[in-house]
Enzyme design. Structure first.
Site, PDB file in Angstrom:
ATOM      1  N   ASP A  35     -30.520  23.200  19.947  1.00  0.00           N
ATOM      2  CA  ASP A  35     -29.200  22.981  20.530  1.00  0.00           C
ATOM      3  C   ASP A  35     -28.165  23.048  19.420  1.00  0.00           C
ATOM      4  O   ASP A  35     -28.466  22.710  18.263  1.00  0.00           O
ATOM      5  CB  ASP A  35     -29.139  21.628  21.241  1.00  0.00           C
ATOM      6  CG  ASP A  35     -27.941  21.512  22.172  1.00  0.00           C
ATOM      7  OD1 ASP A  35     -28.101  21.769  23.377  1.00  0.00           O
ATOM      8  OD2 ASP A  35     -26.840  21.173  21.688  1.00  0.00           O
ATOM      9  N   GLN A  82     -18.455  26.480  34.673  1.00  0.00           N
ATOM     10  CA  GLN A  82     -17.182  26.981  35.191  1.00  0.00           C
ATOM     11  C   GLN A  82     -16.126  25.880  35.172  1.00  0.00           C
ATOM     12  O   GLN A  82     -16.365  24.748  35.595  1.00  0.00           O
ATOM     13  CB  GLN A  82     -17.371  27.508  36.615  1.00  0.00           C
ATOM     14  CG  GLN A  82     -16.209  28.359  37.117  1.00  0.00           C
ATOM     15  CD  GLN A  82     -16.610  29.179  38.334  1.00  0.00           C
ATOM     16  OE1 GLN A  82     -17.718  29.057  38.847  1.00  0.00           O
ATOM     17  NE2 GLN A  82     -15.723  30.025  38.787  1.00  0.00           N
ATOM     18  N   ARG A  88     -15.088  33.731  38.382  1.00  0.00           N
ATOM     19  CA  ARG A  88     -16.461  34.023  37.944  1.00  0.00           C
ATOM     20  C   ARG A  88     -16.455  35.022  36.797  1.00  0.00           C
ATOM     21  O   ARG A  88     -17.278  34.943  35.895  1.00  0.00           O
ATOM     22  CB  ARG A  88     -17.289  34.579  39.112  1.00  0.00           C
ATOM     23  CG  ARG A  88     -17.562  33.572  40.202  1.00  0.00           C
ATOM     24  CD  ARG A  88     -18.548  34.103  41.213  1.00  0.00           C
ATOM     25  NE  ARG A  88     -19.915  33.962  40.749  1.00  0.00           N
ATOM     26  CZ  ARG A  88     -20.978  34.390  41.430  1.00  0.00           C
ATOM     27  NH1 ARG A  88     -20.821  34.982  42.592  1.00  0.00           N
ATOM     28  NH2 ARG A  88     -22.197  34.224  40.946  1.00  0.00           N
ATOM     29  N   ASP A 123     -28.451  35.199  37.680  1.00  0.00           N
ATOM     30  CA  ASP A 123     -28.743  36.624  37.843  1.00  0.00           C
ATOM     31  C   ASP A 123     -27.953  37.452  36.831  1.00  0.00           C
ATOM     32  O   ASP A 123     -28.488  38.381  36.211  1.00  0.00           O
ATOM     33  CB  ASP A 123     -28.403  37.075  39.268  1.00  0.00           C
ATOM     34  CG  ASP A 123     -29.128  36.255  40.310  1.00  0.00           C
ATOM     35  OD1 ASP A 123     -30.348  36.423  40.436  1.00  0.00           O
ATOM     36  OD2 ASP A 123     -28.482  35.429  40.978  1.00  0.00           O
ATOM     37  N   SER A 143     -34.641  32.484  36.523  1.00  0.00           N
ATOM     38  CA  SER A 143     -35.295  31.527  37.421  1.00  0.00           C
ATOM     39  C   SER A 143     -34.965  31.803  38.880  1.00  0.00           C
ATOM     40  O   SER A 143     -35.697  31.383  39.782  1.00  0.00           O
ATOM     41  CB  SER A 143     -34.911  30.092  37.048  1.00  0.00           C
ATOM     42  OG  SER A 143     -33.506  29.922  37.019  1.00  0.00           O
ATOM     43  N   ASP A 148     -34.202  27.409  45.142  1.00  0.00           N
ATOM     44  CA  ASP A 148     -33.635  27.510  46.488  1.00  0.00           C
ATOM     45  C   ASP A 148     -34.744  27.629  47.536  1.00  0.00           C
ATOM     46  O   ASP A 148     -34.667  27.029  48.621  1.00  0.00           O
ATOM     47  CB  ASP A 148     -32.714  28.733  46.585  1.00  0.00           C
ATOM     48  CG  ASP A 148     -31.692  28.765  45.476  1.00  0.00           C
ATOM     49  OD1 ASP A 148     -30.560  28.326  45.681  1.00  0.00           O
ATOM     50  OD2 ASP A 148     -32.052  29.239  44.378  1.00  0.00           O
ATOM     51  N   ARG A 151     -36.199  24.286  48.033  1.00  0.00           N
ATOM     52  CA  ARG A 151     -35.313  23.470  48.873  1.00  0.00           C
ATOM     53  C   ARG A 151     -35.476  23.846  50.347  1.00  0.00           C
ATOM     54  O   ARG A 151     -35.502  22.968  51.225  1.00  0.00           O
ATOM     55  CB  ARG A 151     -33.867  23.681  48.439  1.00  0.00           C
ATOM     56  CG  ARG A 151     -33.520  23.003  47.120  1.00  0.00           C
ATOM     57  CD  ARG A 151     -32.151  23.410  46.623  1.00  0.00           C
ATOM     58  NE  ARG A 151     -31.748  22.618  45.451  1.00  0.00           N
ATOM     59  CZ  ARG A 151     -30.898  23.039  44.524  1.00  0.00           C
ATOM     60  NH1 ARG A 151     -30.353  24.242  44.618  1.00  0.00           N
ATOM     61  NH2 ARG A 151     -30.590  22.259  43.495  1.00  0.00           N
ATOM     62  N   HIS A 168     -44.344  28.820  54.492  1.00  0.00           N
ATOM     63  CA  HIS A 168     -44.027  30.051  53.769  1.00  0.00           C
ATOM     64  C   HIS A 168     -42.659  30.524  54.244  1.00  0.00           C
ATOM     65  O   HIS A 168     -42.513  30.998  55.375  1.00  0.00           O
ATOM     66  CB  HIS A 168     -45.090  31.119  54.009  1.00  0.00           C
ATOM     67  CG  HIS A 168     -46.415  30.774  53.399  1.00  0.00           C
ATOM     68  ND1 HIS A 168     -46.713  31.015  52.078  1.00  0.00           N
ATOM     69  CD2 HIS A 168     -47.506  30.161  53.914  1.00  0.00           C
ATOM     70  CE1 HIS A 168     -47.939  30.584  51.808  1.00  0.00           C
ATOM     71  NE2 HIS A 168     -48.445  30.060  52.909  1.00  0.00           N
ATOM     72  N   HIS A 175     -28.806  33.810  43.324  1.00  0.00           N
ATOM     73  CA  HIS A 175     -28.884  32.349  43.274  1.00  0.00           C
ATOM     74  C   HIS A 175     -27.450  31.844  43.354  1.00  0.00           C
ATOM     75  O   HIS A 175     -26.758  31.653  42.356  1.00  0.00           O
ATOM     76  CB  HIS A 175     -29.535  31.885  41.974  1.00  0.00           C
ATOM     77  CG  HIS A 175     -29.493  30.401  41.776  1.00  0.00           C
ATOM     78  ND1 HIS A 175     -30.065  29.510  42.646  1.00  0.00           N
ATOM     79  CD2 HIS A 175     -28.914  29.638  40.804  1.00  0.00           C
ATOM     80  CE1 HIS A 175     -29.865  28.268  42.221  1.00  0.00           C
ATOM     81  NE2 HIS A 175     -29.155  28.325  41.104  1.00  0.00           N
TER      82      HIS A 175
END
Length: 313
Positions: A35, A82, A88, A123, A143, A148, A151, A168, A175
């Site tokens: 870090d 952000q 963005r 992404d 990832s 998601d 979840r 499933h 994301h």
């Protein structure tokens, strides 16, 4: 057994919790935490290392990029959040400048590693990492929507009172806000959600479907509103991906990877069912989702491409 070394870039909430989850995973033998705040990294490493008597042998240290040398996987959780009112594109451009310094340092000491990007927007940052690293696409992974998807399965499990591992159901796409809940192929015990509902006399209709989709998409926002950040579930999701790689599981996960034609999508990082093993991304799986779901996936990909095209990369 082969020693497995994992380095984590970023000792914030996600990075430090991921280190804790990996320490308990029984698949990692060495963890290096890096870090910009060296005292923070050292403190996290000390705290973890002093608990190693309670877990399988694992070495946890803080260091700089030279100490990461020889890592099997480098997990990137570093990045800028952000700001209020920031677009963005502005956020992406600020992170590009960070990654232009960070990625070459990782690559210098880890030319054979798999890079696992966790920072958001994941992404886009995975694609930036791919382009800056010069690595083959199979060794740069985001990832993606693994969390998601979890979840989605968790909310369905609570609704239908079953083990989430018996559900499933995938979230694909970005994301983020344009992600897609793939209801067309969601199953419980091999039955569609509608079939299972009827068989078990459980009420389920379009309004409930829409509410569940909304709850999945806004889960992170709600958690952040309540505690200020997310860390536990994402750390478990990252650990799940790390296990799939180090154990060569060939698991099918909705990680973010560079697309090369499936679903009519190319040259963008986005999440679709993907076979993950020791070499990273082994294959993507073109699943026969509904026409509307595939159309939404393509729109999500186009949106991500536009952000990349407008960026300073």
């Amino acid at each position: 057994m082969k020693a497995n070394k994992v380095s984590i870039i970023g000792a914030g909430f996600v990075g430090s919790t991921t280190a804790f989850a990996l320490m308990n995973s029984n698949v990692v033998s060495e963890i290096v935490i890096v870090d910009i705040n060296k005292d923070k990294a050292k403190g996290e490493a000390m705290d973890l290392d002093q608990g190693q008597v309670f877990v399988s042998p694992v070495k946890v240290v803080a260091g700089d990029y030279p100490e990461t040398a020889g890592s099997d996987i480098v997990i990137i959780t570093a990045g800028l959040a952000q700001k209020p009112g920031e677009t963005r594109i502005d956020l992406v451009n600020r992170n590009i400048e960070i990654y232009k310094q960070l990625i070459p340092s990782i690559v210098e000491y880890n030319p054979d590693a798999i890079l696992l990007v966790v920072s958001n927007p994941v992404d886009i940052l995975a694609q930036i990492t791919y382009q800056l690293s010069g690595f083959p696409a199979n060794r740069v992974i985001g990832s993606g929507t693994v969390l998601d998807t979890a979840r989605f399965q968790s909310i369905l499990a609570n609704k239908f009172a079953v083990d989430p591992r018996n559900i499933h159901a995938n979230i694909i796409g970005e994301h983020g806000d344009s992600e897609i809940a793939t209801w067309s192929l969601a199953t419980i015990a091999g039955l569609t959600i509608e079939q299972y509902s009827r068989n078990m006399n459980i009420e389920f209709d379009d309004a409930m479907r829409d509410q569940i989709t909304h709850d999945v998409k806004t889960a992170a926002y709600e958690i952040i509103d309540r505690k200020g950040y997310t860390n536990y579930a994402v750390a478990l999701a990252v650990t799940h991906i790390v296990k799939a790689i180090l154990r060569d599981e060939k698991s099918i996960l909705t990680v973010s990877s560079l697309q090369s034609g499936d679903y009519g999508i190319e040259d963008v990082y986005i999440s679709v069912p993907t076979v993950v093993g020791r070499q990273g991304v082994l294959n993507t799986v073109e699943v026969p989702y509904s026409t509307n779901e595939v159309s939404a996936l393509r729109e999500s990909a186009d949106m991500l491409k536009e952000i990349i095209n407008q960026s300073n990369l």
